[in-house]
Design a protein around this motif. Structure first.
Motif, PDB file in Angstrom:
ATOM      1  N   LYS A 106      41.056  41.122  37.098  1.00 18.27           N
ATOM      2  CA  LYS A 106      39.708  40.579  36.962  1.00 18.27           C
ATOM      3  C   LYS A 106      38.768  41.562  36.270  1.00 18.27           C
ATOM      4  O   LYS A 106      37.955  41.161  35.438  1.00 18.27           O
ATOM      5  N   SER A 107      38.877  42.855  36.607  1.00 13.89           N
ATOM      6  CA  SER A 107      37.992  43.848  35.987  1.00 13.89           C
ATOM      7  C   SER A 107      38.309  44.022  34.509  1.00 13.89           C
ATOM      8  O   SER A 107      37.407  44.231  33.688  1.00 13.89           O
ATOM      9  N   THR A 108      39.587  43.924  34.155  1.00 12.91           N
ATOM     10  CA  THR A 108      39.980  44.024  32.746  1.00 12.91           C
ATOM     11  C   THR A 108      39.439  42.845  31.959  1.00 12.91           C
ATOM     12  O   THR A 108      38.883  43.009  30.860  1.00 12.91           O
ATOM     13  N   VAL A 109      39.587  41.644  32.517  1.00  9.46           N
ATOM     14  CA  VAL A 109      39.073  40.445  31.845  1.00  9.46           C
ATOM     15  C   VAL A 109      37.556  40.509  31.746  1.00  9.46           C
ATOM     16  O   VAL A 109      36.970  40.223  30.688  1.00  9.46           O
ATOM     17  N   GLU A 160      21.683  36.658  26.599  1.00  8.34           N
ATOM     18  CA  GLU A 160      22.888  37.126  27.261  1.00  8.34           C
ATOM     19  C   GLU A 160      23.127  36.368  28.564  1.00  8.34           C
ATOM     20  O   GLU A 160      22.183  35.845  29.166  1.00  8.34           O
ATOM     21  N   ARG A 161      24.375  36.361  28.980  1.00  6.87           N
ATOM     22  CA  ARG A 161      24.736  35.773  30.265  1.00  6.87           C
ATOM     23  C   ARG A 161      25.212  36.899  31.171  1.00  6.87           C
ATOM     24  O   ARG A 161      26.137  37.638  30.822  1.00  6.87           O
ATOM     25  N   PHE A 162      24.593  37.033  32.327  1.00  5.08           N
ATOM     26  CA  PHE A 162      24.865  38.133  33.244  1.00  5.08           C
ATOM     27  C   PHE A 162      26.137  37.857  34.037  1.00  5.08           C
ATOM     28  O   PHE A 162      26.239  36.862  34.745  1.00  5.08           O
ATOM     29  N   CYS A 163      27.126  38.749  33.914  1.00  3.42           N
ATOM     30  CA  CYS A 163      28.427  38.593  34.579  1.00  3.42           C
ATOM     31  C   CYS A 163      28.693  39.796  35.480  1.00  3.42           C
ATOM     32  O   CYS A 163      28.682  40.939  35.017  1.00  3.42           O
ATOM     33  N   MET A 164      28.953  39.534  36.755  1.00  2.00           N
ATOM     34  CA  MET A 164      29.234  40.599  37.716  1.00  2.00           C
ATOM     35  C   MET A 164      30.732  40.701  37.990  1.00  2.00           C
ATOM     36  O   MET A 164      31.402  39.689  38.176  1.00  2.00           O
ATOM     37  N   ASP A 165      31.219  41.935  38.040  1.00  2.00           N
ATOM     38  CA  ASP A 165      32.606  42.181  38.412  1.00  2.00           C
ATOM     39  C   ASP A 165      32.723  42.276  39.929  1.00  2.00           C
ATOM     40  O   ASP A 165      33.294  41.401  40.573  1.00  2.00           O
ATOM     41  N   VAL A 171      34.560  32.892  38.456  1.00  2.00           N
ATOM     42  CA  VAL A 171      35.812  32.968  37.693  1.00  2.00           C
ATOM     43  C   VAL A 171      36.875  33.592  38.589  1.00  2.00           C
ATOM     44  O   VAL A 171      36.793  34.769  38.950  1.00  2.00           O
ATOM     45  N   HIS A 172      37.880  32.789  38.955  1.00  2.00           N
ATOM     46  CA  HIS A 172      38.948  33.239  39.840  1.00  2.00           C
ATOM     47  C   HIS A 172      40.153  33.639  38.986  1.00  2.00           C
ATOM     48  O   HIS A 172      40.838  32.786  38.433  1.00  2.00           O
ATOM     49  N   VAL A 173      40.380  34.942  38.870  1.00  2.00           N
ATOM     50  CA  VAL A 173      41.478  35.465  38.070  1.00  2.00           C
ATOM     51  C   VAL A 173      42.693  35.653  38.975  1.00  2.00           C
ATOM     52  O   VAL A 173      42.617  36.313  40.009  1.00  2.00           O
ATOM     53  N   THR A 174      43.824  35.060  38.582  1.00  2.00           N
ATOM     54  CA  THR A 174      45.030  35.131  39.400  1.00  2.00           C
ATOM     55  C   THR A 174      46.204  35.654  38.577  1.00  2.00           C
ATOM     56  O   THR A 174      46.162  35.682  37.341  1.00  2.00           O
ATOM     57  N   ALA A 175      47.252  36.043  39.293  1.00  2.00           N
ATOM     58  CA  ALA A 175      48.536  36.424  38.699  1.00  2.00           C
ATOM     59  C   ALA A 175      49.553  36.405  39.829  1.00  2.00           C
ATOM     60  O   ALA A 175      49.191  36.570  41.006  1.00  2.00           O
ATOM     61  N   PRO A 176      50.832  36.196  39.538  1.00  2.00           N
ATOM     62  CA  PRO A 176      51.847  36.224  40.600  1.00  2.00           C
ATOM     63  C   PRO A 176      51.824  37.541  41.365  1.00  2.00           C
ATOM     64  O   PRO A 176      51.523  38.601  40.796  1.00  2.00           O
ATOM     65  N   ARG A 177      52.142  37.463  42.654  1.00  2.00           N
ATOM     66  CA  ARG A 177      52.075  38.656  43.496  1.00  2.00           C
ATOM     67  C   ARG A 177      52.927  39.798  42.949  1.00  2.00           C
ATOM     68  O   ARG A 177      52.499  40.961  42.943  1.00  2.00           O
ATOM     69  N   VAL A 190      43.505  35.111  27.545  1.00  4.31           N
ATOM     70  CA  VAL A 190      42.853  34.907  28.844  1.00  4.31           C
ATOM     71  C   VAL A 190      41.336  34.951  28.684  1.00  4.31           C
ATOM     72  O   VAL A 190      40.608  34.098  29.222  1.00  4.31           O
ATOM     73  N   VAL A 191      40.842  35.937  27.931  1.00  2.00           N
ATOM     74  CA  VAL A 191      39.395  36.047  27.716  1.00  2.00           C
ATOM     75  C   VAL A 191      38.875  34.840  26.949  1.00  2.00           C
ATOM     76  O   VAL A 191      37.791  34.323  27.260  1.00  2.00           O
ATOM     77  N   ALA A 192      39.638  34.362  25.977  1.00  2.00           N
ATOM     78  CA  ALA A 192      39.225  33.168  25.224  1.00  2.00           C
ATOM     79  C   ALA A 192      39.127  31.955  26.139  1.00  2.00           C
ATOM     80  O   ALA A 192      38.217  31.126  25.997  1.00  2.00           O
ATOM     81  N   ALA A 193      40.046  31.844  27.109  1.00  2.19           N
ATOM     82  CA  ALA A 193      40.012  30.722  28.051  1.00  2.19           C
ATOM     83  C   ALA A 193      38.766  30.799  28.921  1.00  2.19           C
ATOM     84  O   ALA A 193      38.115  29.777  29.187  1.00  2.19           O
ATOM     85  N   VAL A 194      38.413  32.004  29.378  1.00  5.46           N
ATOM     86  CA  VAL A 194      37.196  32.174  30.179  1.00  5.46           C
ATOM     87  C   VAL A 194      35.967  31.844  29.337  1.00  5.46           C
ATOM     88  O   VAL A 194      35.034  31.164  29.798  1.00  5.46           O
TER      89      VAL A 194
END
Length: 248
Positions: free
Chosen positions: A19-22, A132-137, A171-177, A238-242
């Motif tokens: 999530k932080s990378t995205v 701008e749109r404010f986005c929090m990590d 924005v819920h970022v997921t990946a397999p465990r 992934v960033v393009a999808a967000v």
């Protein structure tokens, strides 16, 4: 709830999901604003000190700039930011008390994470620009995850949402465990090293469950739009999808 002119986006996800990378890649684009760290502090300083003082700041070497930014945030801007935050979010102390009461492990840390989120939020909304749109990590939704993960099963998320500024989009970022655990090992920042847990797989599962609970509660509201993105492809995809989801 956050008033309309203070709307923001938050990112949520378990360790290793990225999530932080995205978030970092998205907010490198001019349309999106991270609202924390050097950019926000620099804006705050330049907005506060114009004329010769602002010029002096611009001419400082990077190390002295960093020192000045730390001083501005901690002495006395941090207290000012929190005081102004409480003027609009008068129920927020209830969230901090609830965090201490609900978390069975390290309750003071759970509460301090919420205080840090409040500082970052206020710093962001004071320095975000109209285009701008404010986005929090690490925002209030991840604050709820941290309480749940620390044994806060008694936490009422509905009550918590009433005490904090809620994002317009989550924005819920997921990946397999297995992917998340591999990424943590690759970064040498495993849950075992960071939190002293004995079984990383179990800890990861509890993080995923906490994220799912927060997302489900967000979806049950009328004011939060949840965007799910699986971070298994290239970062650009992934960033393009967000980006597409936030544009809708």
């Amino acid at each position: 709830m956050s008033p309309p002119d203070r709307s923001h986006v938050e990112f949520l996800g378990p360790p290793g999901a990225g999530k932080s990378t995205v978030h970092g890649r998205l907010t490198s684009e001019p349309r999106y604003y991270g609202g924390i760290y050097e950019d926000a502090l620099e804006r705050l300083i330049l907005d506060t000190y114009d004329g010769p003082a602002g010029l002096t700041y611009r001419l400082l070497p990077s190390r002295l700039r960093s020192y000045a930014e730390t001083l501005v945030l901690q002495h006395p801007a941090r207290e000012r930011l929190f005081s102004e935050f409480l003027l609009e979010q008068s129920a927020f102390p209830d969230a901090m008390v609830g965090a201490r009461q609900a978390a069975s492990r390290d309750p003071d840390k759970a509460a301090s994470l919420l205080r840090d989120a409040a500082d970052r939020y206020q710093l962001g909304v004071e320095t975000v620009r109209p285009d701008e749109r404010f986005c929090m990590d690490e925002g209030f939704m991840m604050g709820a995850v941290s309480i749940l993960w620390r044994g806060g099963d008694r936490l009422s998320l509905e009550a918590y949402f009433e005490c904090v500024p809620t994002p317009e989009t989550l924005v819920h970022v997921t990946a397999p465990r297995a992917v998340c655990l591999r990424r943590q090992r690759d970064r040498e920042k495993s849950l075992r090293e960071r939190h002293g847990v004995a079984r990383t797989d179990d800890a990861q599962r509890r993080h995923e469950e906490a994220c799912s609970r927060v997302v489900a509660t967000a979806e049950a509201t009328d004011s939060i739009t949840v965007v799910r993105v699986s971070n298994e492809g290239t970062l650009e995809d992934v960033v393009a999808a967000v980006d597409r989801a936030l544009a809708n």
